[in-house]
Design an enzyme around this catalytic site. Structure first.
Site, mmCIF file in Angstrom:
data_model
loop_
_atom_site.group_PDB
_atom_site.id
_atom_site.type_symbol
_atom_site.label_atom_id
_atom_site.label_comp_id
_atom_site.label_asym_id
_atom_site.label_seq_id
_atom_site.Cartn_x
_atom_site.Cartn_y
_atom_site.Cartn_z
ATOM 1 N N VAL A 12 28.636 40.038 36.818
ATOM 2 C CA VAL A 12 29.701 39.266 36.167
ATOM 3 C C VAL A 12 29.318 37.793 36.036
ATOM 4 O O VAL A 12 29.433 37.204 34.960
ATOM 5 C CB VAL A 12 31.033 39.432 36.943
ATOM 6 C CG1 VAL A 12 32.084 38.445 36.454
ATOM 7 C CG2 VAL A 12 31.535 40.864 36.791
ATOM 8 N N PHE A 154 36.647 42.220 32.387
ATOM 9 C CA PHE A 154 36.737 43.625 31.961
ATOM 10 C C PHE A 154 35.423 44.166 31.423
ATOM 11 O O PHE A 154 35.409 45.247 30.835
ATOM 12 C CB PHE A 154 37.840 43.775 30.903
ATOM 13 C CG PHE A 154 39.205 43.430 31.439
ATOM 14 C CD1 PHE A 154 39.940 44.380 32.128
ATOM 15 C CD2 PHE A 154 39.729 42.154 31.286
ATOM 16 C CE1 PHE A 154 41.194 44.056 32.662
ATOM 17 C CE2 PHE A 154 40.974 41.821 31.810
ATOM 18 C CZ PHE A 154 41.707 42.774 32.495
ATOM 19 N N LEU A 252 37.544 60.146 27.850
ATOM 20 C CA LEU A 252 37.932 61.550 28.009
ATOM 21 C C LEU A 252 36.688 62.426 28.118
ATOM 22 O O LEU A 252 36.720 63.595 27.746
ATOM 23 C CB LEU A 252 38.801 62.004 26.824
ATOM 24 C CG LEU A 252 40.242 61.488 26.799
ATOM 25 C CD1 LEU A 252 40.983 62.005 25.574
ATOM 26 C CD2 LEU A 252 41.007 61.880 28.074
ATOM 27 N N ALA A 254 34.532 64.610 30.190
ATOM 28 C CA ALA A 254 34.494 65.323 31.474
ATOM 29 C C ALA A 254 33.063 65.290 32.001
ATOM 30 O O ALA A 254 32.110 65.234 31.228
ATOM 31 C CB ALA A 254 34.955 66.753 31.274
ATOM 32 N N CYS A 262 32.890 49.329 40.340
ATOM 33 C CA CYS A 262 34.290 48.916 40.178
ATOM 34 C C CYS A 262 35.315 50.014 40.449
ATOM 35 O O CYS A 262 36.136 49.868 41.349
ATOM 36 C CB CYS A 262 34.497 48.349 38.779
ATOM 37 S SG CYS A 262 33.648 46.774 38.581
#
Ligand code: NAD
Ligand code: UDX
Length: 435
Positions: A12, A154, A252, A254, A262
């Site tokens: 970061v 973020f 989404l 899997a 994080c």
């Protein structure tokens, strides 16, 4: 143009410092790790992050970015001091604030002009107020004009520079609107939505966002496991769900579950702060349980196929927690390797960027030079991280090298039908349609 000091030059801090310099500011990045700073002074990146090296080099050459271990030097002209140090998990899952405290105290010790302290580290709700107290106490009555602004980060590893430069939003929290708008000015060139709020709300937005993304992944993994039992295909289920605008397609996929620097620690920390203040966290508990079981299911599936794991040779492709990073913190691959080795299996592995980091911790594992060396003589091959370079391997060669052609594609990277037609005993995650 503003004068910035960034304390902590990890994923970061280094990205923040380099990108703010690129936006025309004068930035000094400071770290307590002399080796890291010495490397940076020679333009050797301490982390693998695509595109970062060029931004650092350009801005060092332009005289806008420099590195030091000396906080006094770093803060001398700074109008803003960004804190970007680690907040790892403590013994009870709480966020360990020792590095934030040390950073705040070092500011208090060495600054003698008005300053805005901007906290980018992910910290429990209430930490902004605590930082202000730490600084005031440390000054021991010596006056200092300062404000604390929460500015949670973020960015994702692997696309950090892009995420910084083209953010969906910037969150700024403070009880001092003037300080908030001064920090907002730094972000104005990015032309993104800036949400200004109070300190605690800003801190909560970070945890709520990360826990929500982890929840989506655990949700689709639970659906994947149901798909396996009921003969459905989670890839198409996720696609069908994602086409609904209210749901959307992201997060989404899997697989072997979420890892990294994080999600694991932040979900734990949110759970910890909630339960320590009397809130129930049934959903967060389930999200963590599903994630842990996802890795165990992979090992169980191999055990089922191989009879038992003792003395079996297993190959693992991918060690970093996701592609395009060398970060191995809470990587699914490492947990799976540990579980396999505990059951007596021998493991061979390869990763495009994380080998150096792994050499220090994977003492029993054989680290190989490429996927083909991994495949040699193995009883099964597990794909743990979906690096691009694994997408189009010479599968005929891979099959001829393996002792048994068993493949567990933990990220649903490969075309199941093609793999089967090549003669592999192939399983993915949530591909009940293939049974
Ligand atoms: P990191 O471990 O990569 O880097 C932290 C750096 O801080 C290290 O180089 C360390 O030497 C330095 N440091 C520690 N104490 C210091 C001190 N007192 N003074 C100066 N330097 C000091 O950490 P990171 O991954 O960059 O994460 C930093 C924070 O940002 C964490 O709170 C994390 O949760 C949050 N965050 C991380 C990411 C990510 O993708 N890595 C994304 C968003 C938010
Ligand atoms: C995350 C957040 O996305 C970012 O906003 C925050 O600042 C830091 O934490 P990062 O950990 O770098 O970023 O990677 P991310 O792309 O979010 O992936 C996290 C983990 O979830 C990885 O292990 C990845 O493999 C897994 N994942 C992600 C899935 O299993 N399925 C998905 O659909 C997406």
């Amino acid at each position: 143009m503003s004068q910035l000091c960034v304390i902590g030059t990890g994923y970061v801090g280094l990205v923040t410092g380099a990108c703010f310099a690129d936006l025309g500011n004068q930035v000094v990045c400071m770290d307590v790790d002399p080796e890291r700073i010495s490397k940076l002074k020679q333009n050797i990146m301490p982390i693998y992050e695509p595109g970062l090296e060029q931004v650092v080099e350009q801005n060092v050459n332009a005289g806008r970015l420099s590195f030091t271990t000396d906080i006094k030097e770093a803060i001398r002209d700074a109008e803003f001091a960004f804190i970007a140090v680690g907040t790892p998990s403590g013994d009870e899952g709480e966020a360990d604030l020792q590095y934030v405290r040390a950073a705040a105290e070092s500011i208090a010790d060495h600054v003698d002009h008005p300053i805005i302290i901007v906290n980018k580290s992910t910290v429990p709700v209430g930490t902004g107020d605590w930082v202000a107290e730490v600084v005031t106490k440390r000054r021991a009555g010596k006056a200092l004009e300062f404000q604390v602004v929460s500015n949670p980060e973020f960015l994702r590893e692997g696309s950090a520079v892009n995420d910084f430069m083209i953010p969906d939003r910037v969150i700024l929290g403070s009880l001092e609107p003037k300080a908030t708008s001064q920090v907002a000015t730094l972000y104005q060139p990015l032309r993104c939505p800036i949400l200004e709020t109070d300190l605690r709300t800003a801190e909560m937005i970070k945890y709520a966002s990360n826990a929500f993304l982890a929840t989506r992944i655990s949700y689709i993994n639970e659906i994947a496991n149901i798909c396996e039992e009921l003969g459905a295909d989670v890839l198409v289920v996720a696609k069908g769900m994602g086409l609904d605008k209210r749901i959307g397609p992201a997060f989404l996929d899997a697989g072997l579950g979420w890892g990294g620097s994080c999600f694991p620690k932040d979900v734990k920390a949110l759970d910890h702060m909630a339960t320590m203040h009397g809130s129930q966290t049934k959903l967060l508990q389930a999200v963590m349980d599903i994630n842990r079981n996802q890795r165990r299911r992979a090992v169980m599936s191999l055990r089922k196929q191989l009879g038992n794991l003792n003395d079996k040779l297993i190959g693992v492709l991918g060690l970093s927690f996701k592609p395009n990073t060398d970060d191995i913190r809470d990587a699914a691959a490492l947990e799976i390797i540990h579980l396999l080795e505990v059951e007596g299996a021998r493991v061979k592995a390869y990763d495009p960027q994380a080998m150096e980091a792994c050499r220090k911790i994977l003492k029993k594992t054989t680290l190989c030079k490429d996927p083909y060396e991994v495949a040699e003589d193995v009883d099964a091959l597990v794909l743990a991280t979906e690096w691009n370079e694994f997408k189009q391997l010479d599968f005929k060669r891979i099959k001829s090298l393996m002792k048994q052609p068993i493949i567990l594609d933990g990220r649903n990277l490969w075309d199941a039908r093609q793999m089967k037609s090549l003669g592999f005993i192939y399983s993915g995650i949530g591909r009940g349609n293939l049974k």
